[in-house]
Scaffold this motif. Structure first.
Motif, PDB file in Angstrom:
ATOM      1  N   SER A   2      -8.396  -0.578   0.578  1.00 21.53           N
ATOM      2  CA  SER A   2      -7.538  -1.603   0.478  1.00 21.53           C
ATOM      3  C   SER A   2      -6.173  -0.980  -0.372  1.00 21.53           C
ATOM      4  O   SER A   2      -6.337   0.048  -0.906  1.00 21.53           O
ATOM      5  CB  SER A   2      -8.137  -2.803  -0.398  1.00 21.53           C
ATOM      6  OG  SER A   2      -8.129  -2.325  -1.629  1.00 21.53           O
ATOM      7  N   VAL A   3      -5.199  -1.695  -0.616  1.00 20.90           N
ATOM      8  CA  VAL A   3      -4.123  -1.357  -1.032  1.00 20.90           C
ATOM      9  C   VAL A   3      -4.151  -0.998  -2.529  1.00 20.90           C
ATOM     10  O   VAL A   3      -3.707   0.257  -2.838  1.00 20.90           O
ATOM     11  CB  VAL A   3      -2.960  -2.048  -0.641  1.00 20.90           C
ATOM     12  CG1 VAL A   3      -1.581  -1.744  -1.690  1.00 20.90           C
ATOM     13  CG2 VAL A   3      -2.494  -2.043   0.697  1.00 20.90           C
ATOM     14  N   GLN A   4      -4.815  -2.038  -2.983  1.00 20.41           N
ATOM     15  CA  GLN A   4      -5.202  -1.989  -4.492  1.00 20.41           C
ATOM     16  C   GLN A   4      -5.970  -0.624  -4.988  1.00 20.41           C
ATOM     17  O   GLN A   4      -5.833  -0.026  -5.742  1.00 20.41           O
ATOM     18  CB  GLN A   4      -5.971  -3.284  -4.884  1.00 20.41           C
ATOM     19  CG  GLN A   4      -6.421  -3.371  -6.183  1.00 20.41           C
ATOM     20  CD  GLN A   4      -5.102  -3.314  -7.451  1.00 20.41           C
ATOM     21  OE1 GLN A   4      -4.125  -3.837  -7.022  1.00 20.41           O
ATOM     22  NE2 GLN A   4      -5.228  -2.649  -8.473  1.00 20.41           N
ATOM     23  N   GLU A   5      -7.167  -0.323  -3.976  1.00 14.79           N
ATOM     24  CA  GLU A   5      -8.176   0.724  -4.289  1.00 14.79           C
ATOM     25  C   GLU A   5      -7.098   2.111  -4.096  1.00 14.79           C
ATOM     26  O   GLU A   5      -7.293   2.772  -4.814  1.00 14.79           O
ATOM     27  CB  GLU A   5      -9.255   0.685  -3.034  1.00 14.79           C
ATOM     28  CG  GLU A   5     -10.137  -0.236  -3.354  1.00 14.79           C
ATOM     29  CD  GLU A   5     -11.115  -0.527  -2.190  1.00 14.79           C
ATOM     30  OE1 GLU A   5     -12.377  -0.854  -2.645  1.00 14.79           O
ATOM     31  OE2 GLU A   5     -10.891  -0.047  -1.230  1.00 14.79           O
ATOM     32  N   ARG A   6      -6.291   2.030  -3.065  1.00 19.89           N
ATOM     33  CA  ARG A   6      -5.406   3.384  -2.770  1.00 19.89           C
ATOM     34  C   ARG A   6      -4.644   3.449  -4.378  1.00 19.89           C
ATOM     35  O   ARG A   6      -4.551   4.496  -4.478  1.00 19.89           O
ATOM     36  CB  ARG A   6      -4.848   3.026  -1.692  1.00 19.89           C
ATOM     37  CG  ARG A   6      -3.780   4.409  -1.599  1.00 19.89           C
ATOM     38  CD  ARG A   6      -2.812   4.323  -0.318  1.00 19.89           C
ATOM     39  NE  ARG A   6      -1.932   3.084  -0.071  1.00 19.89           N
ATOM     40  CZ  ARG A   6      -1.003   2.988  -0.766  1.00 19.89           C
ATOM     41  NH1 ARG A   6      -0.365   3.954  -1.808  1.00 19.89           N
ATOM     42  NH2 ARG A   6      -0.186   1.742  -0.726  1.00 19.89           N
ATOM     43  N   LYS A   7      -3.901   2.620  -4.826  1.00 23.11           N
ATOM     44  CA  LYS A   7      -3.266   2.398  -5.931  1.00 23.11           C
ATOM     45  C   LYS A   7      -3.954   3.071  -7.254  1.00 23.11           C
ATOM     46  O   LYS A   7      -3.371   3.895  -7.773  1.00 23.11           O
ATOM     47  CB  LYS A   7      -2.428   1.280  -6.166  1.00 23.11           C
ATOM     48  CG  LYS A   7      -1.136   0.892  -5.266  1.00 23.11           C
ATOM     49  CD  LYS A   7      -0.689  -0.509  -5.703  1.00 23.11           C
ATOM     50  CE  LYS A   7       0.547  -0.872  -4.765  1.00 23.11           C
ATOM     51  NZ  LYS A   7       1.098  -1.677  -4.954  1.00 23.11           N
ATOM     52  N   GLU A   8      -5.005   2.399  -7.249  1.00 20.11           N
ATOM     53  CA  GLU A   8      -5.952   2.756  -8.499  1.00 20.11           C
ATOM     54  C   GLU A   8      -6.500   4.326  -8.199  1.00 20.11           C
ATOM     55  O   GLU A   8      -6.601   5.039  -9.365  1.00 20.11           O
ATOM     56  CB  GLU A   8      -7.191   1.992  -8.352  1.00 20.11           C
ATOM     57  CG  GLU A   8      -7.042   0.796  -8.815  1.00 20.11           C
ATOM     58  CD  GLU A   8      -8.025  -0.442  -8.763  1.00 20.11           C
ATOM     59  OE1 GLU A   8      -9.300   0.138  -8.732  1.00 20.11           O
ATOM     60  OE2 GLU A   8      -7.782  -1.588  -8.738  1.00 20.11           O
ATOM     61  N   ARG A   9      -6.619   4.731  -6.932  1.00 13.91           N
ATOM     62  CA  ARG A   9      -6.840   6.131  -6.802  1.00 13.91           C
ATOM     63  C   ARG A   9      -5.846   7.149  -7.141  1.00 13.91           C
ATOM     64  O   ARG A   9      -6.092   8.022  -7.748  1.00 13.91           O
ATOM     65  CB  ARG A   9      -7.479   6.390  -5.281  1.00 13.91           C
ATOM     66  CG  ARG A   9      -8.122   7.634  -5.159  1.00 13.91           C
ATOM     67  CD  ARG A   9      -8.188   8.060  -3.606  1.00 13.91           C
ATOM     68  NE  ARG A   9      -6.728   8.195  -2.985  1.00 13.91           N
ATOM     69  CZ  ARG A   9      -6.373   8.018  -1.909  1.00 13.91           C
ATOM     70  NH1 ARG A   9      -7.474   7.100  -1.222  1.00 13.91           N
ATOM     71  NH2 ARG A   9      -5.322   7.981  -1.434  1.00 13.91           N
ATOM     72  N   GLU A  10      -4.554   6.651  -6.918  1.00 15.02           N
ATOM     73  CA  GLU A  10      -3.289   7.565  -7.021  1.00 15.02           C
ATOM     74  C   GLU A  10      -3.064   7.365  -8.473  1.00 15.02           C
ATOM     75  O   GLU A  10      -2.855   8.603  -8.990  1.00 15.02           O
ATOM     76  CB  GLU A  10      -2.183   6.833  -6.278  1.00 15.02           C
ATOM     77  CG  GLU A  10      -2.424   7.239  -4.712  1.00 15.02           C
ATOM     78  CD  GLU A  10      -1.350   6.499  -4.042  1.00 15.02           C
ATOM     79  OE1 GLU A  10      -0.626   5.455  -4.621  1.00 15.02           O
ATOM     80  OE2 GLU A  10      -1.392   6.561  -2.736  1.00 15.02           O
TER      81      GLU A  10
END
Length: 192
Positions: A2-10
């Protein structure tokens, strides 16, 4: 993903980059050289991005301290696990501790010398710091002797190692006698 997961990873990756860069800069030039301006230049992010992760240098030092404490615990446990018997474990612990201090001066300073805003010896002490102390206590508790609590004995032994590490790094103790200092310290333990 998800977009949220990607943002958290970044975000997590940026934090790791900030901490690694701060540690690298401190290893090369000392903690005095670590500024948000220099960090921002090195990682190619703006200072506001740094401040979105850490409120300032103090928190960055704290993050390096936690990372270093984890590494120190791993090094001490690896060294003591390979040793046979209490005396060998305590000697291995001392050598691993002093080796960590010598090879990782910025992390060592972050853990033990600088204000990273972390609580020590408190209920709210972060787990990596508690675990680093536990790694020392695991080997030292068995040799504490009658009437001495393992935690108190560990504190005194740790203080001795810290003194050797700090005074050697400061040039006040000749490094060529470090092994002999370890032997003297271990030899004085009454239960070995």
């Amino acid at each position: 993903m998800s977009v949220q997961e990607r943002k958290e990873r970044e975000r997590s990756e940026r934090e790791r980059l900030i901490v690694a860069t701060a540690r690298e800069l401190a290893e090369q030039q000392g903690w005095g050289a670590v500024t948000t301006r220099k960090l921002a230049e090195r990682i190619e992010y703006s200072q506001p991005v740094l401040y979105s992760h850490f409120r300032g240098k103090r928190e960055i030092i704290g993050a390096v301290a936690l990372e270093g404490a984890t590494e120190m615990a791993v090094a001490v446990r690896a060294a003591t696990a390979a040793a046979d018997g209490p005396r060998a474990r305590v000697t291995a612990l001392a050598r691993a501790y002093l080796d960590f201090a010598e090879r990782n001066p910025a992390a060592y300073d972050a853990i033990f010398q600088l204000d990273g805003g972390l609580a020590y010896a408190q209920e709210d002490t972060p787990e990596p710091l508690k675990d680093a102390f536990a790694a020392l206590e695991e080997s030292l508790g068995e040799v504490a002797g009658d009437g001495v609590g393992g935690g108190l004995f560990t504190e005194v032994f740790w203080a001795s190692l810290h003194g050797v590490a700090t005074l050697t790094r400061a040039g006040r103790l000749p490094p060529e006698y470090t092994e002999r200092r370890v032997e003297l310290l271990v030899d004085r333990l009454p239960v070995l």
